[in-house]
Scaffold this motif. Structure first.
Motif, PDB file in Angstrom:
ATOM      1  N   MET A   1       0.420  -1.293   0.001  1.00  0.00           N
ATOM      2  CA  MET A   1       0.130   0.024   0.002  1.00  0.00           C
ATOM      3  C   MET A   1       1.242   1.293   0.243  1.00  0.00           C
ATOM      4  O   MET A   1       2.030   1.368   0.888  1.00  0.00           O
ATOM      5  N   THR A   2       0.639   2.222  -0.840  1.00  0.00           N
ATOM      6  CA  THR A   2       1.109   3.566  -0.591  1.00  0.00           C
ATOM      7  C   THR A   2       1.208   4.475  -0.066  1.00  0.00           C
ATOM      8  O   THR A   2       0.271   4.208   1.249  1.00  0.00           O
ATOM      9  N   GLU A   3       2.096   5.403   0.683  1.00  0.00           N
ATOM     10  CA  GLU A   3       1.958   6.090   1.247  1.00  0.00           C
ATOM     11  C   GLU A   3       0.650   6.528   1.624  1.00  0.00           C
ATOM     12  O   GLU A   3      -0.051   7.231   1.870  1.00  0.00           O
ATOM     13  N   THR A   4       0.887   7.316  -0.135  1.00  0.00           N
ATOM     14  CA  THR A   4      -0.582   8.407  -0.654  1.00  0.00           C
ATOM     15  C   THR A   4      -1.731   6.884  -0.338  1.00  0.00           C
ATOM     16  O   THR A   4      -2.750   8.177   0.194  1.00  0.00           O
ATOM     17  N   ARG A   5      -2.432   5.778  -0.576  1.00  0.00           N
ATOM     18  CA  ARG A   5      -3.083   5.701  -0.234  1.00  0.00           C
ATOM     19  C   ARG A   5      -3.087   4.989   1.022  1.00  0.00           C
ATOM     20  O   ARG A   5      -4.686   5.016   1.991  1.00  0.00           O
ATOM     21  N   ARG A   6      -2.500   5.368   2.307  1.00  0.00           N
ATOM     22  CA  ARG A   6      -2.733   4.932   3.678  1.00  0.00           C
ATOM     23  C   ARG A   6      -2.936   6.076   3.965  1.00  0.00           C
ATOM     24  O   ARG A   6      -3.872   6.027   4.659  1.00  0.00           O
ATOM     25  N   TRP A   7      -2.639   7.210   3.924  1.00  0.00           N
ATOM     26  CA  TRP A   7      -3.202   8.784   4.049  1.00  0.00           C
ATOM     27  C   TRP A   7      -5.150   9.226   4.005  1.00  0.00           C
ATOM     28  O   TRP A   7      -5.669   9.259   4.367  1.00  0.00           O
ATOM     29  N   ARG A   8      -5.224   8.700   2.459  1.00  0.00           N
ATOM     30  CA  ARG A   8      -6.175   8.483   1.942  1.00  0.00           C
ATOM     31  C   ARG A   8      -7.833   7.796   2.961  1.00  0.00           C
ATOM     32  O   ARG A   8      -8.523   7.694   3.449  1.00  0.00           O
ATOM     33  N   LEU A   9      -7.257   6.278   3.321  1.00  0.00           N
ATOM     34  CA  LEU A   9      -7.966   5.889   4.550  1.00  0.00           C
ATOM     35  C   LEU A   9      -7.805   5.823   5.675  1.00  0.00           C
ATOM     36  O   LEU A   9      -8.583   5.558   6.094  1.00  0.00           O
ATOM     37  N   ALA A  10      -6.808   6.581   6.159  1.00  0.00           N
ATOM     38  CA  ALA A  10      -6.274   7.003   7.253  1.00  0.00           C
ATOM     39  C   ALA A  10      -7.960   8.225   7.546  1.00  0.00           C
ATOM     40  O   ALA A  10      -8.830   7.983   8.599  1.00  0.00           O
ATOM     41  N   ALA A  11      -7.594   9.320   6.788  1.00  0.00           N
ATOM     42  CA  ALA A  11      -8.932  10.643   6.721  1.00  0.00           C
ATOM     43  C   ALA A  11      -9.957   9.388   6.709  1.00  0.00           C
ATOM     44  O   ALA A  11     -10.714  10.336   7.325  1.00  0.00           O
ATOM     45  N   ALA A  12     -10.244   8.617   5.579  1.00  0.00           N
ATOM     46  CA  ALA A  12     -11.241   8.076   5.799  1.00  0.00           C
ATOM     47  C   ALA A  12     -12.230   7.625   6.424  1.00  0.00           C
ATOM     48  O   ALA A  12     -13.348   8.223   7.274  1.00  0.00           O
ATOM     49  N   VAL A  13     -10.973   7.148   7.783  1.00  0.00           N
ATOM     50  CA  VAL A  13     -11.776   5.819   8.425  1.00  0.00           C
ATOM     51  C   VAL A  13     -11.755   7.294   9.816  1.00  0.00           C
ATOM     52  O   VAL A  13     -12.698   6.879   9.995  1.00  0.00           O
ATOM     53  N   PHE A  14     -10.657   7.952   9.583  1.00  0.00           N
ATOM     54  CA  PHE A  14     -11.404   8.664  10.999  1.00  0.00           C
ATOM     55  C   PHE A  14     -12.362  10.172  10.897  1.00  0.00           C
ATOM     56  O   PHE A  14     -13.535   9.769  11.240  1.00  0.00           O
ATOM     57  N   TRP A  15     -12.331  10.654   9.535  1.00  0.00           N
ATOM     58  CA  TRP A  15     -14.501  11.045   9.375  1.00  0.00           C
ATOM     59  C   TRP A  15     -15.150  10.340   9.318  1.00  0.00           C
ATOM     60  O   TRP A  15     -16.613  10.843  10.401  1.00  0.00           O
ATOM     61  N   ILE A  16     -15.557   8.981   8.342  1.00  0.00           N
ATOM     62  CA  ILE A  16     -16.534   8.304   8.601  1.00  0.00           C
ATOM     63  C   ILE A  16     -17.079   7.779  10.281  1.00  0.00           C
ATOM     64  O   ILE A  16     -17.692   7.284  10.999  1.00  0.00           O
ATOM     65  N   ALA A  17     -15.669   7.172  11.015  1.00  0.00           N
ATOM     66  CA  ALA A  17     -15.716   7.036  12.192  1.00  0.00           C
ATOM     67  C   ALA A  17     -16.494   8.276  12.811  1.00  0.00           C
ATOM     68  O   ALA A  17     -17.225   8.917  14.262  1.00  0.00           O
ATOM     69  N   ALA A  18     -16.113   9.454  12.576  1.00  0.00           N
ATOM     70  CA  ALA A  18     -16.519  10.798  13.690  1.00  0.00           C
ATOM     71  C   ALA A  18     -17.836  11.186  13.178  1.00  0.00           C
ATOM     72  O   ALA A  18     -18.654  11.061  14.543  1.00  0.00           O
ATOM     73  N   GLY A  19     -18.288  11.178  11.981  1.00  0.00           N
ATOM     74  CA  GLY A  19     -20.011  10.650  11.713  1.00  0.00           C
ATOM     75  C   GLY A  19     -20.167  10.191  12.667  1.00  0.00           C
ATOM     76  O   GLY A  19     -21.644  10.189  13.179  1.00  0.00           O
ATOM     77  N   ALA A  20     -20.199   8.638  12.560  1.00  0.00           N
ATOM     78  CA  ALA A  20     -21.058   7.477  13.286  1.00  0.00           C
ATOM     79  C   ALA A  20     -21.188   7.857  14.579  1.00  0.00           C
ATOM     80  O   ALA A  20     -22.027   7.447  15.278  1.00  0.00           O
ATOM     81  N   ASN A  21     -20.143   8.843  15.078  1.00  0.00           N
ATOM     82  CA  ASN A  21     -20.336   9.016  16.607  1.00  0.00           C
ATOM     83  C   ASN A  21     -21.355  10.621  16.613  1.00  0.00           C
ATOM     84  O   ASN A  21     -21.675   9.684  18.430  1.00  0.00           O
ATOM     85  N   HIS A  22     -21.359  10.677  16.077  1.00  0.00           N
ATOM     86  CA  HIS A  22     -22.775  11.537  16.713  1.00  0.00           C
ATOM     87  C   HIS A  22     -23.830  11.240  16.461  1.00  0.00           C
ATOM     88  O   HIS A  22     -25.235  11.241  16.963  1.00  0.00           O
ATOM     89  N   PHE A  23     -23.889   9.730  15.917  1.00  0.00           N
ATOM     90  CA  PHE A  23     -25.715   8.601  16.104  1.00  0.00           C
ATOM     91  C   PHE A  23     -25.322   8.102  17.191  1.00  0.00           C
ATOM     92  O   PHE A  23     -26.141   7.395  17.544  1.00  0.00           O
ATOM     93  N   ARG A  24     -24.096   7.601  17.720  1.00  0.00           N
ATOM     94  CA  ARG A  24     -23.825   6.339  19.170  1.00  0.00           C
ATOM     95  C   ARG A  24     -24.140   7.011  19.425  1.00  0.00           C
ATOM     96  O   ARG A  24     -24.281   6.613  20.775  1.00  0.00           O
ATOM     97  N   HIS A  25     -23.141   8.906  20.400  1.00  0.00           N
ATOM     98  CA  HIS A  25     -23.601   9.416  20.755  1.00  0.00           C
ATOM     99  C   HIS A  25     -23.810  11.037  21.339  1.00  0.00           C
ATOM    100  O   HIS A  25     -23.344  11.830  21.481  1.00  0.00           O
ATOM    101  N   PRO A  26     -25.173  10.941  20.825  1.00  0.00           N
ATOM    102  CA  PRO A  26     -26.541  12.058  20.336  1.00  0.00           C
ATOM    103  C   PRO A  26     -26.097  13.274  21.930  1.00  0.00           C
ATOM    104  O   PRO A  26     -25.761  14.047  21.286  1.00  0.00           O
ATOM    105  N   ARG A  27     -25.721  12.730  22.677  1.00  0.00           N
ATOM    106  CA  ARG A  27     -26.234  13.537  23.805  1.00  0.00           C
ATOM    107  C   ARG A  27     -24.969  14.693  23.616  1.00  0.00           C
ATOM    108  O   ARG A  27     -25.198  15.624  24.827  1.00  0.00           O
ATOM    109  N   PHE A  28     -23.926  13.636  23.729  1.00  0.00           N
ATOM    110  CA  PHE A  28     -22.596  14.902  24.345  1.00  0.00           C
ATOM    111  C   PHE A  28     -22.310  15.590  23.093  1.00  0.00           C
ATOM    112  O   PHE A  28     -22.399  17.171  23.373  1.00  0.00           O
ATOM    113  N   TYR A  29     -23.097  15.199  21.458  1.00  0.00           N
ATOM    114  CA  TYR A  29     -22.479  17.075  20.521  1.00  0.00           C
ATOM    115  C   TYR A  29     -23.690  17.626  20.616  1.00  0.00           C
ATOM    116  O   TYR A  29     -23.310  18.993  20.458  1.00  0.00           O
ATOM    117  N   GLU A  30     -24.947  16.938  21.414  1.00  0.00           N
ATOM    118  CA  GLU A  30     -26.208  18.031  21.283  1.00  0.00           C
ATOM    119  C   GLU A  30     -25.405  18.974  22.641  1.00  0.00           C
ATOM    120  O   GLU A  30     -26.694  20.245  22.211  1.00  0.00           O
TER     121      GLU A  30
END
Length: 120
Positions: A1-30
């Motif tokens: 896996m290239t370095e560019t692909r690793r960065w891409r995957l890391a960013a995608a996983v970060f944002w997908i997880a961050a977005g999912a957390n809004h639905f998993r823990h809405p009381r915190f974000y609200e």
């Protein structure tokens, strides 16, 4: 896996997880929605979570990656007031030391950098 692909995957996983957390823990974000928007705190949370999920998924296809970059950087700007709100109103967030609330502010720059690198 290239370095560019690793960065891409890391960013995608970060944002997908961050977005999912809004639905998993809405009381915190609200709870961190700044006072002018409190009336719509649930909608603000869902909108922010959806924006993060959509942006994270948009990182993956090459065709949507440039739009994902600007979408996610705009999302960071849009949610930054919630981080400032936490820092200047630490009494509303007694579970967290005030220094940690202030430390979250520059960390948003690290998220922007990850987004930039992951969408290159």
């Amino acid at each position: 896996m290239t370095e560019t692909r690793r960065w891409r995957l890391a960013a995608a996983v970060f944002w997908i997880a961050a977005g999912a957390n809004h639905f998993r823990h809405p009381r915190f974000y609200e709870a961190i929605v700044p006072p002018p928007l409190e009336r719509w705190r649930a909608r603000v949370n869902v909108t922010a979570g959806a924006a993060e999920l959509i942006g994270g998924l948009a990182i993956l296809p090459e065709r949507t990656r440039p739009a994902a970059r600007w979408w996610l950087l705009a999302t960071l700007v849009a949610v930054y007031p919630a981080n400032v709100h936490m820092a200047i109103r630490p009494e509303r967030f007694p579970k967290y030391p005030p220094a940690l609330l202030w430390a979250r502010l520059p960390v948003q720059g690290a998220f922007a950098w990850l987004t930039w690198r992951g969408t290159a």
